[in-house]
Design a protein around this motif. Structure first.
Motif, short mmCIF file in Angstrom:
data_model
loop_
_atom_site.label_atom_id
_atom_site.label_comp_id
_atom_site.label_asym_id
_atom_site.label_seq_id
_atom_site.Cartn_x
_atom_site.Cartn_y
_atom_site.Cartn_z
N TYR A 87 -33.57 -31.66 -10.08
CA TYR A 87 -32.37 -32.46 -10.28
C TYR A 87 -31.38 -31.72 -11.19
CZ TYR A 87 -35.23 -33.95 -14.32
OH TYR A 87 -36.04 -33.98 -15.43
N GLY A 88 -30.14 -32.23 -11.20
CA GLY A 88 -29.06 -31.56 -11.92
C GLY A 88 -28.62 -32.29 -13.18
N GLU A 89 -27.42 -31.94 -13.65
CA GLU A 89 -26.91 -32.47 -14.91
C GLU A 89 -26.69 -33.98 -14.87
OE1 GLU A 89 -23.47 -30.33 -16.10
OE2 GLU A 89 -24.52 -28.40 -16.30
N ALA A 90 -26.20 -34.49 -13.74
CA ALA A 90 -25.94 -35.93 -13.63
C ALA A 90 -27.25 -36.71 -13.74
CB ALA A 90 -25.24 -36.26 -12.31
N GLU A 91 -28.29 -36.21 -13.12
CA GLU A 91 -29.59 -36.88 -13.19
C GLU A 91 -30.17 -36.77 -14.61
OE1 GLU A 91 -28.49 -36.18 -9.17
OE2 GLU A 91 -28.73 -34.73 -10.78
N GLN A 92 -29.99 -35.61 -15.24
CA GLN A 92 -30.47 -35.44 -16.60
C GLN A 92 -29.80 -36.43 -17.55
OE1 GLN A 92 -32.98 -33.56 -17.74
NE2 GLN A 92 -32.65 -34.30 -19.83
N LYS A 93 -28.51 -36.63 -17.36
CA LYS A 93 -27.79 -37.59 -18.20
C LYS A 93 -28.32 -39.00 -17.97
CE LYS A 93 -23.25 -39.21 -19.67
NZ LYS A 93 -23.71 -40.60 -19.76
N ALA A 94 -28.61 -39.34 -16.71
CA ALA A 94 -29.15 -40.67 -16.41
C ALA A 94 -30.51 -40.86 -17.09
CB ALA A 94 -29.29 -40.85 -14.89
N ILE A 95 -31.31 -39.84 -17.12
CA ILE A 95 -32.61 -39.90 -17.79
C ILE A 95 -32.41 -40.11 -19.28
CG2 ILE A 95 -34.67 -38.57 -18.39
CD1 ILE A 95 -34.26 -37.13 -15.63
N GLU A 96 -31.52 -39.34 -19.87
CA GLU A 96 -31.27 -39.45 -21.31
C GLU A 96 -30.70 -40.82 -21.68
OE1 GLU A 96 -28.79 -36.11 -22.08
OE2 GLU A 96 -30.42 -34.65 -21.85
N ASP A 97 -29.85 -41.35 -20.83
CA ASP A 97 -29.30 -42.69 -21.08
C ASP A 97 -30.40 -43.75 -21.02
OD1 ASP A 97 -26.77 -41.67 -21.43
OD2 ASP A 97 -26.07 -42.19 -19.41
N GLY A 121 -37.50 -43.42 -26.00
CA GLY A 121 -37.19 -42.03 -26.31
C GLY A 121 -37.58 -41.14 -25.15
N LEU A 122 -37.12 -39.90 -25.19
CA LEU A 122 -37.44 -38.92 -24.15
C LEU A 122 -38.50 -37.97 -24.68
CD1 LEU A 122 -36.92 -37.79 -21.35
CD2 LEU A 122 -34.99 -36.49 -22.29
N TYR A 123 -39.65 -37.97 -24.03
CA TYR A 123 -40.80 -37.19 -24.49
C TYR A 123 -41.12 -36.08 -23.47
CZ TYR A 123 -41.52 -41.27 -27.49
OH TYR A 123 -41.35 -42.28 -28.39
N ALA A 124 -41.88 -35.11 -23.95
CA ALA A 124 -42.39 -34.03 -23.11
C ALA A 124 -43.91 -34.02 -23.21
CB ALA A 124 -41.82 -32.69 -23.56
N MET A 125 -44.56 -33.26 -22.34
CA MET A 125 -46.02 -33.15 -22.39
C MET A 125 -46.48 -32.58 -23.73
SD MET A 125 -47.92 -34.35 -19.97
CE MET A 125 -49.41 -33.39 -19.80
#
Length: 253
Positions: free
Chosen positions: A88-98, A243-247
């Motif tokens: 996915y691209g920047e628009a999807e990344q922003k949606a995830i962060e929101d 929040g946004l987490y990683a593995m």
């Protein structure tokens, strides 16, 4: 309390493994699918919102085109989200962060423990090995059905190297060399992509200098390794704040 896990794309190849792992480790609430059905005995829901309402956490390995819709639906229902979709691209990344402002999300291109340890080592090696002396190259191979290239995991390895070097991957990436490219520039991070057969996933990171080479390689032999990792991450994520987490967070690396 038994955690109810929903699977977006439950009838897909990964969806079936995810459903089996979720049913074994917790409670499978059901899933969504384009075909309108899933594994025998698993409830099917018409859309992501309906699935989210009956789930304590949703695991999603579907497609980049669904990311924004799923982000909005899961945020609206306040359902934690395990996201394994790539490409996915920047628009999807922003949606995830929101969405992460409202719900806990763990997003990763790869839920395998071994790969995430490789990412940690990639960053450390990127920091330790001078880029004007050690050329970094990433080679990946996947099955012939894979639609994005380089793979999300390969890009994650590249970002880890770049982070170790204190640069952005987008500024130094070279992908798919062809024709008269000229000599290799210092600091480039190169990618080579192979597709064929039913290779589940193979990734190699090479640092090559004039007098030595360091290589890190990971081979996945069974897709279940990704499914079991995602389910374990889902059980952990359920108890986390928004929040946004990683593995890396889940594995405490």
């Amino acid at each position: 309390m038994t955690i109810r896990i929903g699977i977006a794309g439950i009838s897909g190849r990964m969806g079936i493994y995810l459903a089996e792992e979720a049913a074994a480790a917790a409670s499978l609430s059901g899933g969504t699918s384009r075909s309108g059905h899933g594994p025998e005995g698993a409830p099917h829901f018409s859309d992501i919102t309906a699935l989210a309402r009956e789930s304590d956490v949703v695991i999603d390995f579907t497609h980049a085109s669904t990311v924004r819709e799923h982000a909005a639906a899961l945020a609206a229902t306040e359902t934690p989200w395990v996201l394994g979709t790539t490409g996915y691209g920047e628009a999807e990344q922003k949606a995830i962060e929101d969405a992460a402002k409202t719900i806990p999300i763990i997003a990763s291109p790869n839920f395998c423990t071994g790969v995430n340890l490789l990412l940690l080592l990639a960053e450390k090696l990127g920091h330790a090995l001078p880029p004007h002396q050690y050329d970094a190259e990433i080679l990946e191979m996947h099955h012939r059905q894979k639609v994005d290239a380089p793979s999300g995991t390969a890009l994650a390895i590249g970002r880890a190297v770049a982070q170790g070097r204190g640069v952005k991957l987008e500024d130094v990436i070279v992908s798919g060399r062809d024709g008269h490219t000229g000599p290799r520039k210092d600091g480039e991070i190169g990618f080579a992509t192979l597709r064929g057969g039913q290779i589940i996933g193979s990734h190699s990171l090479l640092f090559t200098a004039g007098d030595e080479q360091i290589s890190l390689t990971h081979h996945a032999f069974d897709r279940r390794v990704f499914a079991s990792g995602a389910v374990r991450a889902a059980l952990w994520l359920h108890a986390q704040p928004a929040g946004l987490y990683a593995m890396r967070d889940f594995l405490r690396l």
